[in-house]
Write a protein that holds these residues in place. Structure first.
Motif, PDB file in Angstrom:
ATOM      1  N   GLN A 222       0.850  -1.222  -0.052  1.00  0.00           N
ATOM      2  CA  GLN A 222       0.038  -0.113   0.129  1.00  0.00           C
ATOM      3  C   GLN A 222       0.946   1.278   0.158  1.00  0.00           C
ATOM      4  O   GLN A 222       0.358   2.031  -0.781  1.00  0.00           O
ATOM      5  CB  GLN A 222      -0.968  -0.134   1.135  1.00  0.00           C
ATOM      6  CG  GLN A 222      -2.008  -1.113   1.092  1.00  0.00           C
ATOM      7  CD  GLN A 222      -1.473  -2.544   1.564  1.00  0.00           C
ATOM      8  OE1 GLN A 222      -0.443  -2.593   1.933  1.00  0.00           O
ATOM      9  NE2 GLN A 222      -2.537  -3.539   1.322  1.00  0.00           N
ATOM     10  N   MET A 223       2.067   1.122   0.688  1.00  0.00           N
ATOM     11  CA  MET A 223       2.842   2.353   0.910  1.00  0.00           C
ATOM     12  C   MET A 223       3.379   2.830  -0.664  1.00  0.00           C
ATOM     13  O   MET A 223       3.466   3.840  -0.785  1.00  0.00           O
ATOM     14  CB  MET A 223       3.998   1.993   1.806  1.00  0.00           C
ATOM     15  CG  MET A 223       4.991   3.430   1.770  1.00  0.00           C
ATOM     16  SD  MET A 223       4.128   4.949   2.418  1.00  0.00           S
ATOM     17  CE  MET A 223       3.364   4.605   4.075  1.00  0.00           C
ATOM     18  N   ILE A 224       3.871   1.542  -1.226  1.00  0.00           N
ATOM     19  CA  ILE A 224       4.546   1.807  -2.628  1.00  0.00           C
ATOM     20  C   ILE A 224       3.444   2.262  -3.464  1.00  0.00           C
ATOM     21  O   ILE A 224       3.589   3.449  -4.413  1.00  0.00           O
ATOM     22  CB  ILE A 224       4.884   0.440  -3.289  1.00  0.00           C
ATOM     23  CG1 ILE A 224       6.029  -0.118  -2.168  1.00  0.00           C
ATOM     24  CG2 ILE A 224       5.531   0.855  -4.607  1.00  0.00           C
ATOM     25  CD1 ILE A 224       7.076   0.586  -1.999  1.00  0.00           C
ATOM     26  N   PHE A 225       2.161   1.815  -3.467  1.00  0.00           N
ATOM     27  CA  PHE A 225       1.048   2.624  -4.076  1.00  0.00           C
ATOM     28  C   PHE A 225       0.885   3.999  -3.978  1.00  0.00           C
ATOM     29  O   PHE A 225       0.490   4.728  -4.632  1.00  0.00           O
ATOM     30  CB  PHE A 225      -0.257   1.640  -3.972  1.00  0.00           C
ATOM     31  CG  PHE A 225      -1.657   1.887  -4.616  1.00  0.00           C
ATOM     32  CD1 PHE A 225      -1.728   1.457  -5.969  1.00  0.00           C
ATOM     33  CD2 PHE A 225      -2.486   2.986  -4.253  1.00  0.00           C
ATOM     34  CE1 PHE A 225      -3.142   1.814  -6.734  1.00  0.00           C
ATOM     35  CE2 PHE A 225      -3.347   3.299  -4.878  1.00  0.00           C
ATOM     36  CZ  PHE A 225      -3.732   2.741  -6.185  1.00  0.00           C
ATOM     37  N   ILE A 226       0.796   4.151  -2.694  1.00  0.00           N
ATOM     38  CA  ILE A 226       0.696   5.687  -2.321  1.00  0.00           C
ATOM     39  C   ILE A 226       1.573   6.716  -2.693  1.00  0.00           C
ATOM     40  O   ILE A 226       1.311   7.797  -3.186  1.00  0.00           O
ATOM     41  CB  ILE A 226       0.180   5.883  -0.719  1.00  0.00           C
ATOM     42  CG1 ILE A 226      -0.686   5.010  -0.322  1.00  0.00           C
ATOM     43  CG2 ILE A 226       0.381   7.331  -0.334  1.00  0.00           C
ATOM     44  CD1 ILE A 226      -1.047   5.217   1.201  1.00  0.00           C
ATOM     45  N   ILE A 227       2.851   6.007  -2.539  1.00  0.00           N
ATOM     46  CA  ILE A 227       3.857   7.099  -3.199  1.00  0.00           C
ATOM     47  C   ILE A 227       3.861   7.336  -4.529  1.00  0.00           C
ATOM     48  O   ILE A 227       4.030   8.418  -5.136  1.00  0.00           O
ATOM     49  CB  ILE A 227       5.366   6.290  -2.866  1.00  0.00           C
ATOM     50  CG1 ILE A 227       5.534   6.060  -1.478  1.00  0.00           C
ATOM     51  CG2 ILE A 227       6.592   6.692  -3.594  1.00  0.00           C
ATOM     52  CD1 ILE A 227       6.872   5.275  -0.996  1.00  0.00           C
TER      53      ILE A 227
END
Length: 300
Positions: A222-227
Protein backbone atom coordinates in the motif's frame (compact mmCIF):
# COMPACT_ATOMS: atom_id res chain seq x y z
CA UNK A 1 -17.32 -29.43 9.63
CA UNK A 2 -18.62 -25.90 9.15
CA UNK A 3 -17.44 -23.04 6.98
CA UNK A 4 -14.57 -21.94 9.22
CA UNK A 5 -12.91 -25.35 9.34
CA UNK A 6 -13.37 -25.99 5.61
CA UNK A 7 -11.96 -22.59 4.68
CA UNK A 8 -8.94 -23.21 6.93
CA UNK A 9 -8.31 -26.55 5.21
CA UNK A 10 -8.75 -24.89 1.82
CA UNK A 11 -6.20 -22.20 2.70
CA UNK A 12 -3.68 -24.92 3.57
CA UNK A 13 -4.41 -26.64 0.27
CA UNK A 14 -3.85 -23.42 -1.70
CA UNK A 15 -0.58 -22.78 0.10
CA UNK A 16 0.90 -26.29 0.11
CA UNK A 17 -0.57 -28.01 -2.94
CA UNK A 18 -0.98 -25.06 -5.31
CA UNK A 19 1.88 -22.94 -3.92
CA UNK A 20 -0.12 -19.71 -4.19
CA UNK A 21 1.12 -16.48 -2.66
CA UNK A 22 -0.41 -15.06 0.52
CA UNK A 23 -2.03 -12.27 -1.51
CA UNK A 24 -3.72 -14.75 -3.85
CA UNK A 25 -4.90 -16.88 -0.93
CA UNK A 26 -6.30 -13.82 0.83
CA UNK A 27 -8.24 -12.93 -2.33
CA UNK A 28 -9.80 -16.40 -2.52
CA UNK A 29 -10.74 -16.30 1.16
CA UNK A 30 -12.27 -12.80 0.98
CA UNK A 31 -14.63 -13.96 -1.76
CA UNK A 32 -15.56 -17.07 0.22
CA UNK A 33 -16.31 -14.95 3.27
CA UNK A 34 -18.71 -12.86 1.18
CA UNK A 35 -20.70 -16.03 0.53
CA UNK A 36 -20.57 -17.00 4.21
CA UNK A 37 -21.75 -13.54 5.28
CA UNK A 38 -24.62 -13.75 2.82
CA UNK A 39 -25.67 -17.16 4.18
CA UNK A 40 -25.53 -15.90 7.76
CA UNK A 41 -27.34 -12.63 6.96
CA UNK A 42 -30.28 -14.35 5.33
CA UNK A 43 -30.36 -17.13 7.95
CA UNK A 44 -29.74 -19.83 5.40
CA UNK A 45 -29.16 -23.06 7.29
CA UNK A 46 -26.55 -24.38 4.93
CA UNK A 47 -23.09 -25.90 5.34
CA UNK A 48 -20.32 -26.17 2.71
CA UNK A 49 -21.43 -29.78 2.18
CA UNK A 50 -25.11 -28.96 1.65
CA UNK A 51 -25.31 -25.55 -0.02
CA UNK A 52 -27.00 -25.87 -3.42
CA UNK A 53 -26.98 -24.21 -6.82
CA UNK A 54 -30.06 -22.09 -6.10
CA UNK A 55 -28.51 -20.56 -2.99
CA UNK A 56 -25.29 -19.82 -4.89
CA UNK A 57 -27.27 -18.21 -7.71
CA UNK A 58 -29.13 -16.00 -5.24
CA UNK A 59 -25.84 -14.90 -3.70
CA UNK A 60 -24.32 -14.10 -7.09
CA UNK A 61 -27.46 -12.19 -8.10
CA UNK A 62 -27.23 -10.02 -4.97
CA UNK A 63 -23.52 -9.22 -5.24
CA UNK A 64 -23.80 -8.54 -8.99
CA UNK A 65 -25.86 -5.44 -8.14
CA UNK A 66 -22.85 -3.70 -6.64
CA UNK A 67 -19.81 -5.17 -8.41
CA UNK A 68 -18.43 -5.15 -11.93
CA UNK A 69 -18.76 -8.14 -14.29
CA UNK A 70 -15.02 -8.71 -13.95
CA UNK A 71 -15.25 -8.95 -10.16
CA UNK A 72 -18.30 -11.17 -10.49
CA UNK A 73 -16.36 -13.51 -12.78
CA UNK A 74 -13.51 -13.63 -10.28
CA UNK A 75 -15.85 -14.53 -7.41
CA UNK A 76 -17.49 -17.31 -9.44
CA UNK A 77 -14.09 -18.69 -10.40
CA UNK A 78 -12.91 -18.63 -6.78
CA UNK A 79 -16.06 -20.32 -5.47
CA UNK A 80 -15.85 -22.96 -8.19
CA UNK A 81 -12.28 -23.70 -7.10
CA UNK A 82 -13.36 -24.06 -3.46
CA UNK A 83 -16.15 -26.51 -4.26
CA UNK A 84 -13.88 -28.44 -6.63
CA UNK A 85 -11.60 -28.88 -3.62
CA UNK A 86 -14.51 -30.18 -1.52
CA UNK A 87 -15.42 -32.67 -4.25
CA UNK A 88 -11.78 -33.77 -4.55
CA UNK A 89 -11.59 -34.36 -0.78
CA UNK A 90 -14.85 -36.33 -0.81
CA UNK A 91 -16.91 -33.84 1.19
CA UNK A 92 -19.35 -33.33 -1.70
CA UNK A 93 -20.45 -35.31 -4.72
CA UNK A 94 -21.06 -32.28 -6.93
CA UNK A 95 -19.93 -28.71 -7.49
CA UNK A 96 -22.93 -26.31 -7.27
CA UNK A 97 -21.19 -23.91 -9.66
CA UNK A 98 -20.73 -26.39 -12.51
CA UNK A 99 -23.71 -25.02 -14.45
CA UNK A 100 -23.30 -21.38 -13.41
CA UNK A 101 -21.74 -19.30 -16.17
CA UNK A 102 -19.43 -16.37 -15.61
CA UNK A 103 -20.31 -13.08 -17.31
CA UNK A 104 -18.48 -12.53 -20.58
CA UNK A 105 -15.83 -9.88 -20.25
CA UNK A 106 -13.29 -8.57 -22.70
CA UNK A 107 -9.59 -8.69 -22.05
CA UNK A 108 -8.63 -5.64 -20.02
CA UNK A 109 -5.44 -4.11 -21.31
CA UNK A 110 -3.37 -2.41 -18.63
CA UNK A 111 -2.49 1.26 -18.74
CA UNK A 112 1.14 1.96 -19.51
CA UNK A 113 3.36 4.95 -19.02
CA UNK A 114 5.78 6.22 -21.65
CA UNK A 115 9.46 6.46 -20.83
CA UNK A 116 9.09 10.26 -20.78
CA UNK A 117 6.19 10.08 -18.32
CA UNK A 118 8.17 7.85 -15.97
CA UNK A 119 11.14 10.21 -16.21
CA UNK A 120 8.83 13.12 -15.35
CA UNK A 121 7.45 11.25 -12.32
CA UNK A 122 10.91 10.41 -11.02
CA UNK A 123 12.20 13.95 -11.57
CA UNK A 124 9.38 15.27 -9.39
CA UNK A 125 10.69 13.39 -6.33
CA UNK A 126 12.09 15.69 -3.64
CA UNK A 127 15.62 14.36 -3.11
CA UNK A 128 16.29 16.74 -0.20
CA UNK A 129 14.72 14.13 2.11
CA UNK A 130 16.16 10.65 2.72
CA UNK A 131 12.84 9.12 1.70
CA UNK A 132 13.18 10.90 -1.64
CA UNK A 133 16.29 8.98 -2.61
CA UNK A 134 14.70 5.78 -1.38
CA UNK A 135 11.54 6.41 -3.39
CA UNK A 136 13.52 7.20 -6.53
CA UNK A 137 15.47 3.97 -6.14
CA UNK A 138 12.28 2.00 -5.58
CA UNK A 139 10.60 3.27 -8.74
CA UNK A 140 13.74 2.88 -10.83
CA UNK A 141 14.14 -0.70 -9.58
CA UNK A 142 10.56 -1.70 -10.33
CA UNK A 143 10.71 -0.09 -13.77
CA UNK A 144 14.28 -1.06 -14.61
CA UNK A 145 13.86 -4.72 -13.61
CA UNK A 146 10.16 -5.25 -14.33
CA UNK A 147 9.43 -6.38 -10.77
CA UNK A 148 6.11 -7.06 -9.11
CA UNK A 149 5.59 -4.82 -6.09
CA UNK A 150 5.65 -7.89 -3.80
CA UNK A 151 9.04 -8.83 -5.27
CA UNK A 152 10.34 -5.32 -4.64
CA UNK A 153 9.31 -5.05 -0.99
CA UNK A 154 10.72 -8.52 -0.24
CA UNK A 155 14.04 -7.93 -2.01
CA UNK A 156 16.95 -8.76 0.30
CA UNK A 157 20.50 -7.47 0.47
CA UNK A 158 21.61 -11.09 0.18
CA UNK A 159 19.69 -11.24 -3.13
CA UNK A 160 21.96 -8.64 -4.75
CA UNK A 161 24.64 -10.16 -6.98
CA UNK A 162 25.95 -7.00 -8.56
CA UNK A 163 29.34 -8.43 -9.55
CA UNK A 164 27.49 -10.97 -11.68
CA UNK A 165 24.99 -8.32 -12.83
CA UNK A 166 21.87 -10.01 -11.39
CA UNK A 167 19.40 -9.83 -8.53
CA UNK A 168 17.61 -12.89 -7.19
CA UNK A 169 13.85 -12.39 -7.20
CA UNK A 170 11.27 -14.54 -5.41
CA UNK A 171 8.06 -14.39 -7.41
CA UNK A 172 4.62 -15.98 -7.30
CA UNK A 173 4.49 -19.38 -5.64
CA UNK A 174 7.98 -18.75 -4.19
CA UNK A 175 9.49 -19.33 -7.63
CA UNK A 176 12.98 -17.89 -7.88
CA UNK A 177 14.44 -16.22 -10.95
CA UNK A 178 17.57 -14.21 -11.63
CA UNK A 179 16.92 -10.83 -13.23
CA UNK A 180 19.65 -8.77 -14.95
CA UNK A 181 20.13 -5.40 -13.29
CA UNK A 182 21.52 -2.46 -15.25
CA UNK A 183 24.61 -0.64 -13.85
CA UNK A 184 22.48 2.52 -13.47
CA UNK A 185 20.04 0.67 -11.19
CA UNK A 186 22.92 -1.00 -9.35
CA UNK A 187 24.42 2.42 -8.63
CA UNK A 188 21.13 3.75 -7.23
CA UNK A 189 20.59 0.73 -4.98
CA UNK A 190 24.20 0.79 -3.72
CA UNK A 191 23.98 4.52 -3.00
CA UNK A 192 20.69 4.09 -1.12
CA UNK A 193 22.13 1.27 1.00
CA UNK A 194 25.33 3.20 1.77
CA UNK A 195 23.93 6.67 2.41
CA UNK A 196 20.32 6.20 3.54
CA UNK A 197 19.67 2.69 4.80
CA UNK A 198 22.92 2.65 6.78
CA UNK A 199 21.44 5.35 9.07
CA UNK A 200 18.34 3.27 9.84
CA UNK A 201 18.23 0.59 12.53
CA UNK A 202 16.38 -2.32 10.92
CA UNK A 203 14.00 -4.47 12.93
CA UNK A 204 15.25 -7.97 13.66
CA UNK A 205 12.89 -9.67 11.21
CA UNK A 206 13.71 -7.16 8.42
CA UNK A 207 17.46 -6.89 8.90
CA UNK A 208 18.16 -8.26 5.39
CA UNK A 209 15.41 -6.33 3.58
CA UNK A 210 16.69 -3.68 1.14
CA UNK A 211 13.97 -1.04 1.34
CA UNK A 212 12.87 0.07 4.81
CA UNK A 213 10.64 2.74 6.29
CA UNK A 214 11.89 5.22 8.87
CA UNK A 215 11.15 2.74 11.68
CA UNK A 216 13.31 0.07 10.10
CA UNK A 217 10.39 -2.06 8.93
CA UNK A 218 9.72 -3.53 5.51
CA UNK A 219 7.53 -1.34 3.32
CA UNK A 220 3.99 -2.42 2.52
CA UNK A 221 2.42 -2.78 -0.92
CA UNK A 222 0.00 0.00 0.00
CA UNK A 223 2.85 2.40 0.79
CA UNK A 224 4.43 1.89 -2.65
CA UNK A 225 1.01 2.48 -4.22
CA UNK A 226 0.54 5.72 -2.26
CA UNK A 227 4.03 6.98 -3.14
CA UNK A 228 3.40 6.48 -6.85
CA UNK A 229 -0.15 7.89 -6.76
CA UNK A 230 1.02 11.05 -5.02
CA UNK A 231 3.80 11.58 -7.55
CA UNK A 232 1.42 11.07 -10.49
CA UNK A 233 -0.94 13.65 -9.02
CA UNK A 234 2.00 16.01 -8.58
CA UNK A 235 2.83 15.92 -12.31
CA UNK A 236 -0.84 15.72 -13.36
CA UNK A 237 -0.79 12.26 -14.94
CA UNK A 238 -4.43 11.20 -15.27
CA UNK A 239 -3.94 7.51 -16.09
CA UNK A 240 -4.97 4.69 -13.77
CA UNK A 241 -1.50 4.10 -12.34
CA UNK A 242 -0.25 1.54 -9.81
CA UNK A 243 3.18 0.02 -9.15
CA UNK A 244 2.18 -2.76 -11.55
CA UNK A 245 1.91 -0.09 -14.26
CA UNK A 246 5.70 0.32 -14.09
CA UNK A 247 6.12 -3.41 -14.70
CA UNK A 248 3.73 -3.26 -17.67
CA UNK A 249 5.57 -0.21 -19.00
CA UNK A 250 8.92 -2.02 -18.73
CA UNK A 251 7.61 -4.96 -20.77
CA UNK A 252 5.91 -2.74 -23.35
CA UNK A 253 9.05 -0.66 -23.83
CA UNK A 254 11.15 -3.79 -24.41
CA UNK A 255 8.63 -5.09 -26.93
CA UNK A 256 8.69 -1.81 -28.86
CA UNK A 257 12.48 -2.00 -28.96
CA UNK A 258 12.28 -5.42 -30.60
CA UNK A 259 13.03 -7.71 -27.66
CA UNK A 260 11.87 -11.30 -28.19
CA UNK A 261 8.64 -12.23 -26.41
CA UNK A 262 10.29 -15.28 -24.81
CA UNK A 263 12.99 -13.09 -23.30
CA UNK A 264 10.34 -10.76 -21.85
CA UNK A 265 8.54 -13.80 -20.43
CA UNK A 266 11.71 -14.85 -18.58
CA UNK A 267 12.42 -11.36 -17.30
CA UNK A 268 8.88 -10.97 -15.92
CA UNK A 269 8.74 -14.50 -14.50
CA UNK A 270 5.55 -15.43 -16.36
CA UNK A 271 4.87 -19.14 -16.14
CA UNK A 272 3.00 -19.10 -19.45
CA UNK A 273 3.84 -17.21 -22.63
CA UNK A 274 0.10 -16.54 -22.94
CA UNK A 275 0.37 -14.06 -20.07
CA UNK A 276 3.20 -12.24 -21.80
CA UNK A 277 1.31 -12.08 -25.08
CA UNK A 278 -0.98 -9.38 -23.70
CA UNK A 279 1.79 -6.90 -24.54
CA UNK A 280 1.39 -7.71 -28.22
CA UNK A 281 -2.13 -6.31 -27.92
CA UNK A 282 -0.73 -3.14 -26.39
CA UNK A 283 1.58 -2.56 -29.33
CA UNK A 284 0.15 -3.73 -32.64
CA UNK A 285 3.29 -2.58 -34.46
CA UNK A 286 5.13 -5.55 -32.93
CA UNK A 287 3.53 -8.12 -35.23
CA UNK A 288 3.93 -5.82 -38.20
CA UNK A 289 7.65 -5.50 -37.52
CA UNK A 290 7.97 -9.28 -37.11
CA UNK A 291 6.37 -9.86 -40.51
CA UNK A 292 8.55 -7.23 -42.21
CA UNK A 293 11.73 -8.61 -40.66
CA UNK A 294 11.14 -12.36 -40.89
CA UNK A 295 8.62 -12.91 -43.69
CA UNK A 296 9.83 -15.76 -45.96
CA UNK A 297 9.26 -13.62 -49.08
CA UNK A 298 10.77 -10.41 -47.71
CA UNK A 299 13.68 -10.39 -50.18
CA UNK A 300 11.57 -10.76 -53.31
Amino acid sequence: MGWKAKITDYKNYLKIERALSENSIDSYVRDLLKLVNYIETYSEDSTPNKINKTQIQQFIYEVSKVISPRTQARIISGLRSFFDYLVFEGYREDNPLDLIQSPKIGRKLPDVLSNDEITEIIKSIDLSHPQGERNKTILETIYGCGLRVSELINLKISDLFFEEGFIKVTGKGDKVRFVPVHPYTQKLISSYISHIRSHITPSKEDSDIVFLNRRGKKLTRQMIFIILKDLCAKVNIQKNVSPHTLRHSFATYLLKEGVDLRAIQQLLGHESITTTEIYVHLDNSYLQNVVEKFHPRREI
